[in-house]
Design a protein around this motif. Structure first.
Motif, PDB file in Angstrom:
ATOM      1  N   ASP A   1     -94.826 -10.012  46.029  1.00 57.70           N
ATOM      2  CA  ASP A   1     -94.828  -8.629  45.574  1.00 57.70           C
ATOM      3  C   ASP A   1     -94.497  -7.715  46.752  1.00 57.70           C
ATOM      4  O   ASP A   1     -95.138  -7.812  47.809  1.00 57.70           O
ATOM      5  N   PRO A   2     -93.532  -6.828  46.629  1.00 58.93           N
ATOM      6  CA  PRO A   2     -93.175  -5.949  47.753  1.00 58.93           C
ATOM      7  C   PRO A   2     -94.303  -5.036  48.193  1.00 58.93           C
ATOM      8  O   PRO A   2     -94.241  -4.463  49.296  1.00 58.93           O
ATOM      9  N   ALA A   3     -95.334  -4.882  47.370  1.00 59.17           N
ATOM     10  CA  ALA A   3     -96.437  -3.999  47.750  1.00 59.17           C
ATOM     11  C   ALA A   3     -97.147  -4.472  49.013  1.00 59.17           C
ATOM     12  O   ALA A   3     -97.794  -3.675  49.697  1.00 59.17           O
ATOM     13  N   THR A   4     -97.049  -5.734  49.333  1.00 62.45           N
ATOM     14  CA  THR A   4     -97.705  -6.272  50.526  1.00 62.45           C
ATOM     15  C   THR A   4     -96.839  -6.166  51.776  1.00 62.45           C
ATOM     16  O   THR A   4     -97.274  -6.553  52.847  1.00 62.45           O
ATOM     17  N   MET A   5     -95.623  -5.642  51.661  1.00 65.24           N
ATOM     18  CA  MET A   5     -94.688  -5.596  52.783  1.00 65.24           C
ATOM     19  C   MET A   5     -94.811  -4.276  53.541  1.00 65.24           C
ATOM     20  O   MET A   5     -95.326  -3.279  53.009  1.00 65.24           O
ATOM     21  N   PRO A   6     -94.332  -4.251  54.793  1.00 66.19           N
ATOM     22  CA  PRO A   6     -94.276  -2.971  55.525  1.00 66.19           C
ATOM     23  C   PRO A   6     -93.390  -1.962  54.793  1.00 66.19           C
ATOM     24  O   PRO A   6     -92.493  -2.340  54.030  1.00 66.19           O
TER      25      PRO A   6
ATOM     26  N   LEU B   1     -89.565  -2.277  55.177  1.00 67.48           N
ATOM     27  CA  LEU B   1     -88.997  -3.426  54.483  1.00 67.48           C
ATOM     28  C   LEU B   1     -89.063  -3.239  52.978  1.00 67.48           C
ATOM     29  O   LEU B   1     -88.142  -3.631  52.250  1.00 67.48           O
ATOM     30  N   ARG B   2     -90.141  -2.614  52.507  1.00 66.35           N
ATOM     31  CA  ARG B   2     -90.269  -2.388  51.066  1.00 66.35           C
ATOM     32  C   ARG B   2     -89.168  -1.462  50.558  1.00 66.35           C
ATOM     33  O   ARG B   2     -88.677  -1.625  49.439  1.00 66.35           O
ATOM     34  N   THR B   3     -88.743  -0.513  51.390  1.00 71.94           N
ATOM     35  CA  THR B   3     -87.650   0.376  50.995  1.00 71.94           C
ATOM     36  C   THR B   3     -86.370  -0.403  50.761  1.00 71.94           C
ATOM     37  O   THR B   3     -85.631  -0.150  49.790  1.00 71.94           O
ATOM     38  N   PHE B   4     -86.098  -1.364  51.641  1.00 73.01           N
ATOM     39  CA  PHE B   4     -84.904  -2.201  51.454  1.00 73.01           C
ATOM     40  C   PHE B   4     -85.050  -3.098  50.236  1.00 73.01           C
ATOM     41  O   PHE B   4     -84.096  -3.262  49.456  1.00 73.01           O
ATOM     42  N   VAL B   5     -86.225  -3.677  50.041  1.00 73.25           N
ATOM     43  CA  VAL B   5     -86.436  -4.603  48.925  1.00 73.25           C
ATOM     44  C   VAL B   5     -86.258  -3.884  47.590  1.00 73.25           C
ATOM     45  O   VAL B   5     -85.709  -4.440  46.628  1.00 73.25           O
ATOM     46  N   ASP B   6     -86.697  -2.632  47.523  1.00 73.06           N
ATOM     47  CA  ASP B   6     -86.619  -1.893  46.262  1.00 73.06           C
ATOM     48  C   ASP B   6     -85.181  -1.646  45.811  1.00 73.06           C
ATOM     49  O   ASP B   6     -84.919  -1.526  44.601  1.00 73.06           O
ATOM     50  N   VAL B   7     -84.245  -1.553  46.759  1.00 75.11           N
ATOM     51  CA  VAL B   7     -82.843  -1.304  46.398  1.00 75.11           C
ATOM     52  C   VAL B   7     -81.989  -2.557  46.538  1.00 75.11           C
ATOM     53  O   VAL B   7     -80.775  -2.512  46.286  1.00 75.11           O
TER      54      VAL B   7
ATOM     55  N   THR C   1     -66.997 -26.158  55.003  1.00 76.62           N
ATOM     56  CA  THR C   1     -68.240 -26.051  55.772  1.00 76.62           C
ATOM     57  C   THR C   1     -68.443 -24.635  56.287  1.00 76.62           C
ATOM     58  O   THR C   1     -69.563 -24.097  56.249  1.00 76.62           O
ATOM     59  N   ALA C   2     -67.367 -24.018  56.759  1.00 80.17           N
ATOM     60  CA  ALA C   2     -67.474 -22.649  57.253  1.00 80.17           C
ATOM     61  C   ALA C   2     -67.795 -21.682  56.114  1.00 80.17           C
ATOM     62  O   ALA C   2     -68.549 -20.723  56.302  1.00 80.17           O
ATOM     63  N   VAL C   3     -67.228 -21.932  54.933  1.00 83.46           N
ATOM     64  CA  VAL C   3     -67.549 -21.096  53.770  1.00 83.46           C
ATOM     65  C   VAL C   3     -69.035 -21.204  53.448  1.00 83.46           C
ATOM     66  O   VAL C   3     -69.702 -20.192  53.192  1.00 83.46           O
ATOM     67  N   MET C   4     -69.579 -22.406  53.461  1.00 80.63           N
ATOM     68  CA  MET C   4     -70.992 -22.600  53.159  1.00 80.63           C
ATOM     69  C   MET C   4     -71.879 -21.928  54.214  1.00 80.63           C
ATOM     70  O   MET C   4     -72.849 -21.242  53.880  1.00 80.63           O
ATOM     71  N   THR C   5     -71.544 -22.091  55.484  1.00 84.56           N
ATOM     72  CA  THR C   5     -72.352 -21.508  56.554  1.00 84.56           C
ATOM     73  C   THR C   5     -72.363 -19.988  56.468  1.00 84.56           C
ATOM     74  O   THR C   5     -73.427 -19.352  56.521  1.00 84.56           O
ATOM     75  N   LEU C   6     -71.186 -19.402  56.325  1.00 82.94           N
ATOM     76  CA  LEU C   6     -71.108 -17.948  56.235  1.00 82.94           C
ATOM     77  C   LEU C   6     -71.734 -17.433  54.945  1.00 82.94           C
ATOM     78  O   LEU C   6     -72.403 -16.387  54.933  1.00 82.94           O
ATOM     79  N   GLY C   7     -71.539 -18.179  53.863  1.00 80.70           N
ATOM     80  CA  GLY C   7     -72.093 -17.746  52.586  1.00 80.70           C
ATOM     81  C   GLY C   7     -73.608 -17.704  52.592  1.00 80.70           C
ATOM     82  O   GLY C   7     -74.218 -16.700  52.192  1.00 80.70           O
ATOM     83  N   PHE C   8     -74.236 -18.771  53.052  1.00 83.14           N
ATOM     84  CA  PHE C   8     -75.689 -18.786  53.094  1.00 83.14           C
ATOM     85  C   PHE C   8     -76.229 -17.818  54.149  1.00 83.14           C
ATOM     86  O   PHE C   8     -77.312 -17.253  53.986  1.00 83.14           O
ATOM     87  N   GLY C   9     -75.484 -17.622  55.219  1.00 87.87           N
ATOM     88  CA  GLY C   9     -75.891 -16.615  56.194  1.00 87.87           C
ATOM     89  C   GLY C   9     -75.903 -15.216  55.607  1.00 87.87           C
ATOM     90  O   GLY C   9     -76.729 -14.380  55.987  1.00 87.87           O
ATOM     91  N   PHE C  10     -75.017 -14.964  54.672  1.00 91.22           N
ATOM     92  CA  PHE C  10     -74.980 -13.672  53.987  1.00 91.22           C
ATOM     93  C   PHE C  10     -76.085 -13.575  52.928  1.00 91.22           C
ATOM     94  O   PHE C  10     -76.678 -12.499  52.724  1.00 91.22           O
ATOM     95  N   LEU C  11     -76.392 -14.689  52.256  1.00 90.87           N
ATOM     96  CA  LEU C  11     -77.341 -14.656  51.145  1.00 90.87           C
ATOM     97  C   LEU C  11     -78.801 -14.698  51.583  1.00 90.87           C
ATOM     98  O   LEU C  11     -79.661 -14.109  50.908  1.00 90.87           O
ATOM     99  N   PHE C  12     -79.120 -15.395  52.652  1.00 92.00           N
ATOM    100  CA  PHE C  12     -80.517 -15.571  53.039  1.00 92.00           C
ATOM    101  C   PHE C  12     -81.262 -14.245  53.201  1.00 92.00           C
ATOM    102  O   PHE C  12     -82.374 -14.091  52.682  1.00 92.00           O
ATOM    103  N   PRO C  13     -80.721 -13.248  53.921  1.00 89.69           N
ATOM    104  CA  PRO C  13     -81.457 -11.980  54.021  1.00 89.69           C
ATOM    105  C   PRO C  13     -81.668 -11.306  52.671  1.00 89.69           C
ATOM    106  O   PRO C  13     -82.727 -10.710  52.422  1.00 89.69           O
ATOM    107  N   LEU C  14     -80.669 -11.396  51.776  1.00 91.68           N
ATOM    108  CA  LEU C  14     -80.810 -10.765  50.470  1.00 91.68           C
ATOM    109  C   LEU C  14     -81.840 -11.479  49.602  1.00 91.68           C
ATOM    110  O   LEU C  14     -82.600 -10.836  48.868  1.00 91.68           O
ATOM    111  N   VAL C  15     -81.877 -12.797  49.680  1.00 93.01           N
ATOM    112  CA  VAL C  15     -82.777 -13.569  48.824  1.00 93.01           C
ATOM    113  C   VAL C  15     -84.217 -13.509  49.319  1.00 93.01           C
ATOM    114  O   VAL C  15     -85.149 -13.265  48.536  1.00 93.01           O
ATOM    115  N   PHE C  16     -84.424 -13.708  50.608  1.00 92.80           N
ATOM    116  CA  PHE C  16     -85.790 -13.790  51.112  1.00 92.80           C
ATOM    117  C   PHE C  16     -86.399 -12.406  51.378  1.00 92.80           C
ATOM    118  O   PHE C  16     -87.614 -12.279  51.412  1.00 92.80           O
TER     119      PHE C  16
END
Length: 286
Positions: A224-229, A232-238, A202-217
């Motif tokens: 399209d990143p063109a609509t982002m600030p 944020l677009r700078t982070f999305v591009d890399v 359970t702890a692996v799942m909680t920590l894993g998804f906590g790490f992945l959610f910012p990267l995925v969303f």
């Protein structure tokens, strides 16, 4: 007075043997010791163990495929018109991204399965066997490959029913799935390391998804990143997830470049090179 003869005295008959008695003694012939199993054989044996898990616990596939199906239907019909102007147009943009998201999320199950096996003491038994040290982890990876293929095939089938059309045809789909497997293989090492360090699934799942959610969303999977600030677009591009999604879109559409594929493979290859030796060190140290 007569002498009494002893009762029940067996009669002994002396026989003369003309020569020495020939006895047949077994002779042990030297036999060549069979070679130890190769690393590939060890990995396949543990991979078969992963296949048997699917056979005996088919219900675990429910959670595997339901989440990406819900994401696909929800974003396509609820947000598709608002984000792309039409459901069909948004599906062409969104489906490759949801394939990447599915593979990345499914990689968490490697760490959860490893944590479960460690808790049961199975890896203590594996450590005592004369096998390739990384074979148990290779078996986990085989299970990942099956999960990726099953979930990816279901998502693609739903997309085709909804109107998605990969312009590159069958070769593009095959190349896209090959890229997905490489992505899943590389990302899976992250969660194997977490499974070795964290005691409960359970702890692996909680920590894993906590790490992945910012990267995925915070990526180009859904919008399209063109609509982002700008910040944020700078982070999305890399963002590695964005680079993987861009390459997969290009493969399925037939417009991919060598640079896009190289950028998409950079993170999985780097994770494998760095974390595979770390996994072996943690395993031996545990």
């Amino acid at each position: 007075m007569t002498e009494s003869t002893p009762l029940l005295e067996p009669a002994v008959r002396s026989t003369s043997v003309p020569g020495p008695v020939a006895r047949s003694t077994p002779v042990l012939e030297p036999v060549t010791r069979p070679p130890p199993p190769s690393a590939a054989s060890n990995a396949l044996a543990f991979g078969w163990r992963a296949v048997l898990k699917f056979k005996h616990l088919p219900e675990q596939l429910f959670d595997l495929v339901m989440t990406p199906i819900m994401f696909t239907l929800l974003f396509t019909f609820v947000f598709g018109g608002a984000l792309a102007g039409s459901i069909g147009g948004y599906l062409q943009y969104f489906l490759p991204g949801i394939l990447v998201q599915t593979v990345v999320f499914n990689a968490v199950y490697s760490g959860m399965g490893l944590s479960t096996d460690l808790g049961k003491g199975l890896f203590d038994r594996f450590r005592s066997l004369p096998i390739w040290p990384l074979a148990p982890f290779a078996g986990l990876m085989v299970g990942d490959v099956l999960r990726h293929l099953i979930a990816g095939a279901i998502i693609l089938a739903i997309g085709l029913l909804l109107g998605y059309r990969p312009e590159a045809g069958v070769p593009g789909v095959v190349a896209g799935f090959a890229l997905l497997l490489v992505i899943g293989f590389g990302v899976g090492w992250v969660f194997i390391v977490l499974g070795l360090l964290i005691r409960t699934p359970t702890a692996v799942m909680t920590l894993g998804f906590g790490f992945l959610f910012p990267l995925v969303f915070a990526s180009n999977i859904m919008v399209d990143p063109a609509t982002m600030p700008g910040w944020l677009r700078t982070f999305v591009d890399v963002n590695p997830v964005s680079l993987m999604t861009t390459a997969l879109r290009g493969l399925l559409a037939g417009t991919v470049t060598v640079a896009q594929i190289a950028l998409a493979l950079a993170a999985p290859v780097l994770l494998t090179v760095v974390l595979a030796p770390l996994t072996l060190w943690l395993y031996r140290r545990r």
